[in-house]
Design a protein around this motif. Structure first.
Motif, short mmCIF file in Angstrom:
data_model
loop_
_atom_site.label_atom_id
_atom_site.label_comp_id
_atom_site.label_asym_id
_atom_site.label_seq_id
_atom_site.Cartn_x
_atom_site.Cartn_y
_atom_site.Cartn_z
N UNK B 328 1.26 -1.62 0.28
CA UNK B 328 0.01 -0.32 0.02
C UNK B 328 0.97 1.61 -0.75
N UNK B 329 0.70 1.75 -0.66
CA UNK B 329 1.56 2.85 -0.78
C UNK B 329 3.37 2.61 -2.06
N UNK B 330 4.18 3.73 -1.77
CA UNK B 330 6.05 3.34 -2.15
C UNK B 330 6.11 2.76 -1.49
N UNK B 331 7.37 2.86 -1.78
CA UNK B 331 8.45 1.94 -1.32
C UNK B 331 9.54 2.78 -0.03
N UNK B 332 8.86 3.98 0.13
CA UNK B 332 10.35 3.63 1.24
C UNK B 332 9.21 3.95 2.47
#
Lengths: 327, 442
Positions: B328-332
């Protein structure tokens, strides 16, 4: 579908401790080559022997004594070994080196808990131990390009300065001492410390690779420059010039590669500056007023012991707060 | 001109190229949606429908329950079939979920008071936003109507639109600005009208030249200014964004309003426009479906509550054995999904499918005090020192070292060459410290 669950961030830098250590080794290649050129095969032998011995001892300690079956070498011991070798005189023999490496890796590093836990620079712990144990071998120097060892010895520029004063310095019959020879490295000294230019090339490589705390050498060398400059201005016939102080002895090697050892130096830029200035002061006090001609090793070990304090004192101001409390 | 930014941060691979040129597509309606009662920060909504009940698109199915809470709506037209309990990966709590089966095309249940914002009072606008169940769509999911109600004695001077989109891979805000620039500007004007703010800034990272161009055109003549920010993570973190644009530091433990700023995300601004102008409650939003594990990455408008699996079916996945994790969301800052059958929620701006060759094989080393974590921390913490305190459970000391100031951006863990889980330690440490503090007060 089997999905992995792990903590964010899910991307990580490609750098790791091993690649940092490899970069330090790469950065020492120019000095290695100059030492081979100036001091010959014996220097090459000492550097390789010390390095391999250190790495071997680390593997033995980790795998056998500390029972870390999965230990893979991270080359930090090779760095320690090579730096120790570069701080040695050509006159030391194989068993003296063995004891030095044992002290460096064993006492300097693993008694504290291994990589990252040691307070003092392990290479310098080894070197100072050898200096105290084998004072003659450790302070016997040979002329550059003079490959017949065990016969005629000479003195380092700093030793000439300490014993005979500035007059004698530039009229040395054994070899030329001038800024050019100091810069290139055609003077006697420890195996890896003589060539300023080779060390600087390695340093630039580390700066480009962002592998080094640059404020430590900058402030260290500047402090030495300023203090020696003040004394030089007071009496140039008695004190050597600031450029001489920067280029001679172990200052370059110490400032660029020993003081910047990540494990034993502070963590913040402010800490690096305090550390560097302290190093400069102690080095110059020893050089100008101490019994030893050279003070780089001692100053680094003394400042190493202050690192935990510097770290706490030099904490950066947390975003959104004023110093000393909440906004 | 030097680009605006903050001190610290990291520069992970951007990976925006996977989806940044893909036009936003509207996805077909899902057959089933799962609406969490915790589709926002704060108290779960109170369910006001029963199984068997017919619902229209946009019909309220749950009511805000308390000051910090938000309404939830049916995102399709159909029938409530059951109410089940599911764990929400974003909030980490197990809550009721309303399951709705679609029966046909959209029949809209719009907010009746919508229309020309200039004829409305600020209170009326805030009320529409509240009715529409709008929350911060950048991921924080803080109820927008609470943010828009400026408390007495405080004054908002600037509105900042967070269009930094500093997370790698994600491109939906970028596309929204390119394709919906005038709607977003209208949204900004609505927020300004409702909060009495006279000046707005749109902070965009320099790696989105097309969006910068489009937004510049759209704001001409308005008291809205585009601020180009340096491309660096976490440029879109609220405090770092505010600092980059105003050079003001949000005080430790404080809110943006303490420095006279309110911040809204691009997609939130668009949702506010849709609610006020067209009466649409928050039932759909933009998302980037991306990552090396996705066959045809792109940007889409989808109905909130659609299952992750249904969304990913539209873009296709690579072979199963190549996939490492789905976020859910980006890799960071993304949250890894335990299961592909989970639903989406309002804060989902992206699903990132990472493959095994992208996720680094972790090798752990001891800390060698290289000080990378100190250099990159955007809050000026000393992560390695802080971690020692948390591990020793010296929470008082850890808080003195700024544990609660950690914004959990993960820059320290990203940069650590020893592979040490710094930010993870701080996240759990914060939870424990908060719990202990709560107990001490009682």
């Amino acid at each position: 579908m089997k999905l992995n669950i792990a903590a964010a961030p899910h991307l990580r830098t490609k750098d790791n401790v091993r690649s940092i250590m490899l970069d330090v080794l790469i950065a020492l290649i120019p000095s290695f080559l100059v030492s081979a050129w100036v001091f010959g095969f014996r220097a090459v032998w000492i550097m390789l022997y010390t390095m391999i011995l250190a790495e071997g001892m680390e593997i033995f300690i980790m795998k056998v004594l500390r029972k870390q079956k999965n230990f893979k070498p991270d080359f930090s011991a090779s760095v320690t070994g090579l730096l120790l070798a570069m701080n040695l005189s050509l006159a030391v023999n194989w068993w003296q080196i063995f004891i030095g490496v044992l002290v460096a890796i064993g006492l300097g590093k693993h008694v504290y808990g291994g990589l990252g836990k040691n307070i003092f620079n392990p290479a310098l712990v080894g070197r100072v131990f050898m200096l105290i144990s084998f004072p003659i071998a450790m302070t016997t120097w040979y002329r550059p390009f003079y490959f017949k060892y065990d016969t005629i010895t000479t003195a380092t520029p700093l030793a000439i300065l300490k014993e005979h004063g500035v007059e004698a310095l530039y009229n040395n019959p054994d070899y030329a001492i001038n800024l050019k020879s100091l810069f290139i490295g055609t003077v006697p000294g420890s195996i890896g410390e003589v060539s300023a230019i080779a060390l600087i090339i390695g340093f630039i490589y580390l700066v480009i690779r962002k592998r080094i705390k640059i404020w430590i050498p900058i402030t260290y060398i500047s402090t030495v420059f300023v203090i020696s400059g003040i004394f030089y201005m007071i009496d140039p016939s008695k004190y050597a010039s600031p450029l001489f102080h920067i280029l001679s002895g172990g200052l370059m090697l110490g400032a660029l590669f020993m003081a910047t050892d990540m494990v034993t130096s502070p963590m913040t830029v402010k800490g690096h500056i305090i550390f560097g200035v302290g190093l400069g002061f102690i080095t110059m006090i020893i050089r100008l007023f101490g019994g030893y001609p050279e003070g780089v090793s001692f100053s680094i070990l003394i400042m190493n012991s202050l690192v935990p304090l510097i770290d706490i004192y030099a904490k950066p101001r947390i975003f959104g707060t004023v110093r000393g409390g909440k906004k | 001109m030097a680009l605006l930014t903050f001190k610290g941060g990291v520069h992970p691979p951007e990976k925006k190229e996977l989806a940044e040129h893909k036009q936003i597509k509207i996805l077909p309606l899902p057959e089933k949606v799962y609406i969490y009662t915790t589709n926002h920060l704060g108290a779960p909504a109170k369910i006001i429908v029963e199984p068997g009940q017919k619902v229209k698109t946009g019909q309220k199915i749950g009511e805000a329950n308390g000051f910090i809470s938000a309404n939830i709506h049916s995102t399709i037209t159909g029938e409530v079939i059951e109410i089940v309990k599911m764990t929400n990966a974003a909030t980490g709590t197990r809550n009721d979920v309303v399951v709705i089966q679609r029966t046909g095309d959209d029949e809209w249940d719009l907010i009746p008071e919508h229309g020309d914002y200039t004829k409305k009072s600020p209170e009326e606008i805030v009320n529409i936003v509240k009715e529409a169940g709008i929350v911060g769509l950048g991921g924080a999911m803080f109820p927008s109507h609470v943010k828009m109600s400026i408390p007495k004695g405080k004054k908002a001077e600037y509105l900042i639109i967070n269009a930094a989109e500093c997370e790698p891979y994600i491109t939906i805000d970028n596309r929204m600005m390119i394709e919906k620039s005038s709607e977003i500007v209208k949204g900004i004007k609505i927020i300004m009208h409702a909060t009495g703010v006279k000046k707005a800034y749109i902070g965009i990272e320099s790696n989105k030249p097309e969006a910068i161009e489009k937004m510049k055109e759209a704001v001409s003549g308005e008291p809205i200014e585009i601020k180009v920010l340096k491309t660096k993570y976490p440029q879109g973190a609220e405090k770092q964004l505010i600092y980059a644009i105003t050079k003001k530091e949000v005080p430790s433990g404080g809110l943006p309003l303490d420095v006279g700023v309110i911040v809204f995300n691009v997609s939130t601004t668009y949702a506010i426009y849709e609610a006020v102008e067209h009466g649409k409650p928050l039932v759909e939003r933009g998302i980037t479906l991306t990552g090396e594990g996705v066959k045809n990455p792109g940007n889409f408008i989808y109905r909130i509550g659609t299952k992750v699996k249904d969304l990913l079916d539209h873009v296709g996945l690579v072979e199963e054995e190549k996939i490492d994790r789905i976020l859910y969301g980006g890799p960071m800052m993304g949250i890894p999904l335990p299961d592909i059958e989970l639903p989406t929620f309002k804060g989902n701006n992206a699903l990132t499918v990472l493959t095994k060759d992208i996720v680094p094989k972790k090798e752990s080393f001891p800390c060698i005090r290289c000080s990378k974590c100190v250099q990159v921390c955007p809050i000026n913490l000393m992560p390695y020192l802080l971690k020692l305190q948390v591990e020793k459970r010296e929470y008082d000391k850890a808080m003195e070292y700024g544990l609660m100031d950690c914004i959990e951006c993960g820059s320290c863990s990203y940069a650590c060459p020893a592979g040490i889980e710094l930010v993870k330690t701080f996240k759990t440490g914060k939870k424990v410290a908060r719990a202990l503090k709560g107990r001490a007060k009682k």
